[in-house]
Design an enzyme around this catalytic site. Structure first.
Site, PDB file in Angstrom:
ATOM      1  N   GLU A 266     -27.501   3.819   2.113  1.00  0.00           N
ATOM      2  CA  GLU A 266     -28.022   4.002   0.751  1.00  0.00           C
ATOM      3  C   GLU A 266     -26.897   4.223  -0.249  1.00  0.00           C
ATOM      4  O   GLU A 266     -26.928   3.696  -1.365  1.00  0.00           O
ATOM      5  CB  GLU A 266     -29.003   5.180   0.691  1.00  0.00           C
ATOM      6  CG  GLU A 266     -30.253   5.034   1.551  1.00  0.00           C
ATOM      7  CD  GLU A 266     -31.213   3.957   1.060  1.00  0.00           C
ATOM      8  OE1 GLU A 266     -30.966   3.343   0.004  1.00  0.00           O
ATOM      9  OE2 GLU A 266     -32.224   3.721   1.763  1.00  0.00           O
ATOM     10  N   ARG A 270     -26.161   1.422  -3.184  1.00  0.00           N
ATOM     11  CA  ARG A 270     -26.481   1.868  -4.546  1.00  0.00           C
ATOM     12  C   ARG A 270     -25.228   2.307  -5.309  1.00  0.00           C
ATOM     13  O   ARG A 270     -25.038   1.937  -6.469  1.00  0.00           O
ATOM     14  CB  ARG A 270     -27.486   3.028  -4.512  1.00  0.00           C
ATOM     15  CG  ARG A 270     -28.794   2.645  -3.837  1.00  0.00           C
ATOM     16  CD  ARG A 270     -29.835   3.739  -3.936  1.00  0.00           C
ATOM     17  NE  ARG A 270     -30.875   3.567  -2.917  1.00  0.00           N
ATOM     18  CZ  ARG A 270     -32.143   3.903  -3.063  1.00  0.00           C
ATOM     19  NH1 ARG A 270     -32.559   4.457  -4.172  1.00  0.00           N
ATOM     20  NH2 ARG A 270     -33.014   3.715  -2.091  1.00  0.00           N
ATOM     21  N   ASP A 399     -34.953  -5.768   7.745  1.00  0.00           N
ATOM     22  CA  ASP A 399     -34.982  -6.735   6.633  1.00  0.00           C
ATOM     23  C   ASP A 399     -33.626  -7.246   6.162  1.00  0.00           C
ATOM     24  O   ASP A 399     -33.322  -8.445   6.245  1.00  0.00           O
ATOM     25  CB  ASP A 399     -35.773  -6.146   5.434  1.00  0.00           C
ATOM     26  CG  ASP A 399     -35.338  -4.720   5.056  1.00  0.00           C
ATOM     27  OD1 ASP A 399     -34.450  -4.152   5.717  1.00  0.00           O
ATOM     28  OD2 ASP A 399     -35.894  -4.184   4.071  1.00  0.00           O
ATOM     29  N   GLU A 534     -38.824  -6.283  -4.451  1.00  0.00           N
ATOM     30  CA  GLU A 534     -38.645  -7.511  -3.665  1.00  0.00           C
ATOM     31  C   GLU A 534     -39.380  -8.723  -4.225  1.00  0.00           C
ATOM     32  O   GLU A 534     -38.848  -9.848  -4.212  1.00  0.00           O
ATOM     33  CB  GLU A 534     -39.042  -7.283  -2.199  1.00  0.00           C
ATOM     34  CG  GLU A 534     -38.089  -6.372  -1.431  1.00  0.00           C
ATOM     35  CD  GLU A 534     -38.254  -4.892  -1.755  1.00  0.00           C
ATOM     36  OE1 GLU A 534     -39.298  -4.517  -2.344  1.00  0.00           O
ATOM     37  OE2 GLU A 534     -37.330  -4.096  -1.442  1.00  0.00           O
TER      38      GLU A 534
HETATM   39  C1  DMJ Z   1     -33.670  -0.854  -2.082  1.00  0.00           C
HETATM   40  O1  DMJ Z   1     -32.909   0.266  -1.878  1.00  0.00           O
HETATM   41  C2  DMJ Z   1     -33.025  -2.067  -1.457  1.00  0.00           C
HETATM   42  O2  DMJ Z   1     -33.565  -3.213  -2.003  1.00  0.00           O
HETATM   43  C3  DMJ Z   1     -33.184  -2.091   0.038  1.00  0.00           C
HETATM   44  O3  DMJ Z   1     -32.686  -3.278   0.589  1.00  0.00           O
HETATM   45  C4  DMJ Z   1     -34.629  -1.961   0.397  1.00  0.00           C
HETATM   46  N1  DMJ Z   1     -35.247  -0.824  -0.213  1.00  0.00           N
HETATM   47  C5  DMJ Z   1     -35.066  -0.614  -1.622  1.00  0.00           C
HETATM   48  C6  DMJ Z   1     -36.037  -1.337  -2.517  1.00  0.00           C
HETATM   49  O4  DMJ Z   1     -37.270  -1.529  -2.040  1.00  0.00           O
END
Ligand code: DMJ
Length: 634
Positions: A266, A270, A399, A534
């Site tokens: 994270e 970010r 994912d 998404e």
């Molecule tokens: C975000 O932090 C990123 O897109 C991550 O890949 C998946 N989760 C969240 C958004 O849904």
């Protein structure tokens, strides 16, 4: 791979310098506008002049009203501030947006001229301060250019016009209308951002996340997560004032020398990703210095027996550990930090970052336990093996593994064949094992496999896939990837509009048996919406590559529904518990940082017809929507 030198990076150049092609200089725009104007027929010119005249007349009362409003204050805000709630008055936003000329005249319209800035990177100091100093001149010009642009950009207007709603009038007139419409929609995104930012600024400044209902904040890492995640969004949306105040906070308040545990993934996507992309967009080394600081503090995570990183790092103490209950890490987490660390190595010329994340990819590439290229969800940090095998999903915990296979290959100039092979194999794996159609309407969806048993469950997170497939097809991968992208895009949109609020739940289940009356079911526990990006992310890619207007229209509906059901009157947006109850969507009192970092950014880019506004041939977005440059081939 030997990282290219810093100078190599600076020499990234964008088509058109000194040639007859695209060049965003003022002089070029002036000449080009005049040439295009002269090329128009008399009828086209007259139509445009009449339209301008009508807009001028129509704007007069609205402008005077705005001026009155500015002096009177906002009674609506005052009333609602007594008890914050999800705004019923946001329903008003169902109405079509006002024409640009009727809106509050903003002095910060339009995105910054990014390509121009990058072209001149070596000569100009490129500071925001400088941009600001020349604001007054640009303002007037950009107003005019946006009108001229409506004419200039006609070849970027979309195929959608053929089937779209504007069947009357000349083709040129239709294109003008489309351009005006998307300009209004971009402005609506700017408004949404400002509203979200107001809440953050008033109640959560410098903290991780806004809690808009309680007018307070939540702390995760204690690093101003929302502010950092939103930096490049403000730059792209042209919100320079907001950007400046955030930059000041980064310069004066942000410190990573703190005794806090952060999640490696994270904070990489970010914070490191956000700082690197802001550095690239602005050229301001403040952001690169901060990126180096956090990047080096995250490195202890890789000190494990297997070199598969731990999930958590204490960035003050320089220690790392797995979660208390396991020595496993999540596969998506350890394989979705590569774009950022590779870029950090390239910029700093310090190879250890790239080496650490490349080692993870090398090991995962060779591991047993995959099914047709599909990976399990967990990997052990002691022995480097997959654990909890037998479950395959494109949703949570797996994912972005797939996303980063493709994007690393693109970032590195399409040379790293193992990444491409793994990606192509995985997409075949999806087609062979996870793809099904729903009943009664035959929506294509990606389900999950658990020990050989298929489950028709799809997370909203899977809606990154249409965009990724489209990006691959754009980069020369099989055309049927684009066909699949379009089918899945439709499904993701249906996950929104089939709900009573027009917002998708976190997880859906598709009906597959004949005789079903509806395609999509939602379990009680899955009815929440976290303002996730998404679907709008994929809409952006699909629109960029197809120019089909319907994708913009879908994005506009989604934005309107966010405004209707998640906007909090006193500032900010909130995640909600129940997308099936339009009367009480049950706000959760949390605005995730990715709403500003991703959702609003992708919406703005979706509504832009300028393919050079973060060109997908020059940038690759990390999984948190932070654009990083594609490496130059030399
Ligand atoms: C975000 O932090 C990123 O897109 C991550 O890949 C998946 N989760 C969240 C958004 O849904």
């Amino acid at each position: 791979m030997h990282p290219p030198s810093r100078q190599d990076y600076i020499s990234i150049n964008f088509a058109g310098q000194g040639s007859g092609s695209y060049n965003n200089s003022k002089q070029w725009r002036r000449q080009s506008c005049w040439r295009k104007w002269k090329q128009l027929s008399r009828l086209q010119r007259s139509l445009i002049l009449i339209l301008l005249f009508i807009c001028g007349i129509a704007s007069y009362p609205a402008v005077t009203e705005q001026l009155r409003g500015l002096t009177d204050g906002d009674p609506e805000t005052e009333r609602n501030s007594v008890f914050p709630h999800v705004l019923p008055e946001a329903v008003k936003q169902d109405h079509p947006p006002l024409p640009t000329s009727q809106r509050k005249l903003s002095n910060k319209r339009g995105p910054p001229i990014l390509q121009n800035r990058l072209q001149k990177k070596e000569n100009a100091s490129n500071t925001v301060v400088e941009d600001k100093a020349s604001d007054s001149k640009k303002e007037g010009e950009e107003e005019v250019i946006s009108w001229r642009g409506a004419v200039i950009d006609t070849d970027q207007a979309t195929e959608g016009t053929k089937d779209g709603e504007n069947k009357e009038g000349s083709p040129a007139n239709q294109k003008v209308q489309l351009s005006v419409k998307s300009a209004n929609w971009r402005e609506a995104v700017q408004e949404a951002f400002r509203h979200a930012w107001k809440g953050y600024k008033d109640f959560a400044w410098g903290h991780d996340e806004l809690r808009p209902l309680s007018k307070s904040y939540g702390e995760w890492f204690g690093l101003g997560l929302t502010l950092i995640d939103a930096l490049d969004t403000m730059w792209i949306l042209g919100l320079k004032e907001e950007f400046e105040e955030a930059k000041t906070w980064v310069a004066t308040e942000l410190t990573f020398n703190k005794n806090v545990d952060v999640n490696l993934f994270e904070s990489t996507i970010r914070i490191l990703g956000g700082l690197l992309s802001t550095y690239h967009l602005t050229g301001d080394t403040l952001f690169l210095d901060k990126a180096k600081d956090i990047g080096s503090r995250l490195m202890p995570a890789f000190n494990t027996p297997s070199k598969i990183p731990y999930s958590d790092v204490n960035i003050g103490k320089g220690t790392a550990h797995p979660p208390r209950w396991t020595s496993d890490s999540t596969v998506a987490e350890v394989t979705s930090i590569q774009l950022e660390f590779r870029e950090l190595s390239r910029l700093t010329q310090e190879p250890q970052y790239q080496a650490a994340v490349a080692e993870v990819m090398k090991q995962v590439h060779k591991l047993d336990g995959k099914l047709d290229g599909l990976v399990p969800m967990f990997i052990n940090t002691n022995n480097g093996q997959f654990t909890h095998q037998g479950i395959y999903t494109l949703g949570a915990r797996a994912d972005s593994y797939y996303e980063y296979l493709l994007k690393q290959w693109i970032q590195g100039g399409k040379k790293e064949n193992e990444l491409l092979e793994d990606y192509l194999q995985a997409i075949e794996g999806v087609k062979n094992n996870l793809l099904q159609k729903s009943s009664p309407n035959g929506l294509t969806f990606v389900g999950e496999l658990s020990h050989g048993q298929f489950s028709p469950k799809m997370d909203h997170l899977v809606c990154f896939l249409p965009g990724t497939l489209a990006l691959g097809a754009h980069n020369g991968l099989p055309a049927d990837h684009m066909d699949l992208a379009k089918q899945l895009m439709e499904t993701c949109y249906q996950m929104y509009i089939q709900m009573e609020t027009g917002l998708s739940p976190e997880i859906v289940h598709f009906n597959m048996h004949q005789g079903s009356t509806r395609d999509i079911e939602v379990k009680l526990a899955d009815r929440h919406n976290l303002l996730r990006p998404e679907t709008v992310e994929s809409l952006f890619y699909l629109y960029r590559f197809t120019k089909d207007q319907k994708y913009q229209e879908w994005g506009w509906k989604i934005l309107q529904n966010f405004n209707k059901y998640t906007k909090v009157s006193s500032g900010g947006y909130t995640s909600i518990n129940n997308v099936r109850d339009p009367d009480y969507p049950s706000p959760r009192d949390k605005m995730e940082s990715f709403f500003l970092g991703e959702t609003l950014k992708y919406l703005y880019l979706l509504f832009s017809d300028d393919p050079n506004l973060i060109s997908l041939d020059q940038y690759v977005f990390n999984t948190e929507a932070h654009p990083l440059p594609i490496w130059p081939s030399n």
